[in-house]
Every structure is written in structure tokens, then in C-alpha cells.
Design an enzyme around this catalytic site. Structure first.
Site, PDB file in Angstrom:
ATOM      1  N   ARG A 180       0.876  -1.198  -0.042  1.00 17.00           N
ATOM      2  CA  ARG A 180      -0.148   0.107   0.142  1.00 17.00           C
ATOM      3  C   ARG A 180       0.982   1.370  -0.046  1.00 17.00           C
ATOM      4  NH1 ARG A 180      -4.754  -0.019   4.320  1.00 17.00           N
ATOM      5  NH2 ARG A 180      -5.302   1.772   2.982  1.00 17.00           N
ATOM      6  N   CYS A 221      -1.276   5.593   9.184  1.00 21.59           N
ATOM      7  CA  CYS A 221      -1.751   4.467   8.547  1.00 21.59           C
ATOM      8  C   CYS A 221      -2.810   4.741   7.519  1.00 21.59           C
ATOM      9  CB  CYS A 221      -1.920   3.554   9.755  1.00 21.59           C
ATOM     10  SG  CYS A 221      -3.549   4.011  10.893  1.00 21.59           S
TER      11      CYS A 221
END
Length: 275
Positions: free
Chosen positions: A172, A230
Site C-alpha cells: 500500500r 496508517c
């Protein structure tokens, strides 16, 4: 006080004269809450807390898990029996992310003594209960700002002047896949530091010296100003917890990538390098 507690230590504390308030934060990303699992079996005396509705505000421009309304959060904590002068222990199913969110939020809101059960419910070998307790109401009133936090501008600045860690999975960060947010990639200057690499296969944290070595290898020095983000401020809280276990203070960018990626004016970096 250590930020984590082992299952044997918790069992001893629960048997003592002033047992901690115990909060069950079992949670599943993108799914219904896990209250049914709690009602089936939990550590005796634990109160269920829903991450999505009580530890976060409604999803929107500020991200998927923005800070909750202080009144909502405070009421939930008082209903669970939380008071400022009584220790709190939080646990989840074993991944540690949801429990870390509760640990961070309670600490950010001024509670002085919160610990996470290392390894979560999966590490508990003591008795379990299906009885839902009715604790005496607590007196905890949130006072924001006791732990450092970042907004989007602050995260962007820290990526240039300090060390901003990206706690998401490496693919990611690199922008190879993005299953949730509008675009893939990372905040320019941020360093990839998947929080999953802070724990063993059973979800327990690595020993302190190994955590310290890991963060040193990522660029942490005694002079470093460290921040973490995050996807939406949940797994990032787990990385902040890992840093705390290693003795390293760090700020959390709560909005994280779910906020950053919604703003098309903000730059996005892709690939394995920070820039």
C-alpha cells in the site's frame, strides 16, 4: 508504567485488591462489530467498547476513523466504569490494533494509566465469562492533547524535518494496491514501517531491544521527532504503542491516508523510496 501487560500479570492484577477496569475492544475492519464474540466469551468483568461508534467519529473528510466527539467518548468510558484514578487494561482479539487505538485515545484524553494486553484475548488462558457486567459508572472526563497528534499539514512538515513512519503494509505504501482509499501511495518523505513487523506470529510485541533496533534501522535517533500514520489512525496507534514499548515517543496523524488521499491538492509519492 509499561504500556503493555502480559496475561499472567493481568491475572494477578485482577485478583488483587484494586483490579483494573477491563475493556474488550474486539473489532473487524469493514465489518460488523464483534459484540457477539464478546457476549459468547470474554475475560470476566470486561466491558465491550465499539471502536467505530465510541472510539471514532463518523467517517468523512477527516478520514474513516477521526477522533470521536469528546462527549460521546467520555460517556462511553464512564459507562464502562473508567475513572482517572483507576488503572485500565484494554484488549482485542489478538492483532492489537483496536486495543492500541483505545490505549492511545485514553492517553490522549488524559488518562494516566492504560495498558494493552500483549497478544490480546488469544493470549488469555484464564477463565472466561459470558456474563455482561454492569459496572458502577466512572468519572472520567476527556481532556484532549495529553499525547501528541498531527494534522495533515503537520504530517507533511514532519516528513521533511523529522521522521514520519507509514504503518501500512508495504504494497500500500508503494502504491501497488489500494483496497480502500481513493489513490495508492504515501505521503512524500514518509518511511515505510509496517506495524505487522513489530510483533511475532502470535501477535505479541518483539522484545524491547529488537523493537529498538528495528526503529533505529528505520532512522530513529535520540534526537528524532517521530510521527506515525496508517490508513485511518488504527494500525498507526499500534505502531505508536510499539514505539512507546521501545521508549520512543511519537505523534499520531489520526486522519492518516484516508484523510490525506481525499484531498487532490496534496502530493502523493509511489514506489519504495520516501520521496
Amino acid at each position: 508504567m509499561n504500556a503493555i501487560i502480559t496475561a499472567p500479570e493481568l491475572a494477578s492484577d485482577l485478583a488483587g485488591p484494586t483490579p483494573p477496569v477491563l475493556l474488550d475492544i474486539r473489532w473487524r475492519l469493514g465489518g460488523p462489530n464483534l459484540r457477539s464474540e464478546y457476549e459468547n466469551a470474554h475475560i470476566p468483568g470486561a466491558v465491550f467498547v465499539d471502536l467505530d461508534s465510541e472510539l471514532a467519529g463518523p467517517a468523512g473528510a477527516a478520514g474513516r476513523h477521526p477522533l470521536p466527539d469528546p462527549e460521546v467518548f467520555g460517556a462511553a468510558m464512564r459507562a464502562a466504569g473508567v475513572s482517572r484514578d483507576r488503572d485500565v487494561v484494554v484488549y482485542d482479539g489478538g492483532q492489537g490494533w483496536a486495543a492500541a487505538r483505545a490505549w492511545w485515545l485514553l492517553g490522549h484524553s488524559g488518562h494516566p494509566s492504560v495498558r494493552v494486553l500483549d497478544g490480546g484475548f488469544a493470549a488469555w488462558s484464564g477463565p472466561v465469562s459470558s456474563e455482561v457486567p454492569s459496572p458502577a459508572p466512572g468519572t472520567f472526563v476527556p481532556t484532549a492533547g495529553a499525547r501528541p497528534s498531527l494534522d495533515a499539514d503537520g504530517a507533511a512538515a514532519l516528513a521533511r524535518t523529522g521522521l514520519l513512519l507509514d504503518a501500512r503494509a508495504g504494497e500500500r505504501y508503494r502504491g501497488e494496491v489500494e483496497p480502500i482509499d481513493p489513490v495508492g501511495g504515501h505521503i512524500p518523505g514518509a518511511v515505510s514501517a509496517p506495524t505487522a513487523e513489530n510483533v511475532t506470529e502470535d501477535g505479541r510485541f518483539l522484545p524491547v531491544d529488537e523493537l529498538a533496533d528495528r526503529f533505529k534501522s528505520l532512522g530513529v535517533t535520540p534526537e528524532s521527532e517521530v510521527g506515525v500514520y496508517c490508513g485511518s489512525g488504527v494500525s498507526g496507534a499500534h505502531e505508536v504503542l510499539a514505539l512507546a514499548v521501545a521508549g520512543i515517543p511519537a505523534a499520531l496523524y489520526v486522519g492518516s491516508w484516508s484523510e490525506w488521499s481525499q484531498d487532490t491538492d496534496r502530493p502523493v509519492a509511489v514506489g519504495p523510496d520516501p520521496q
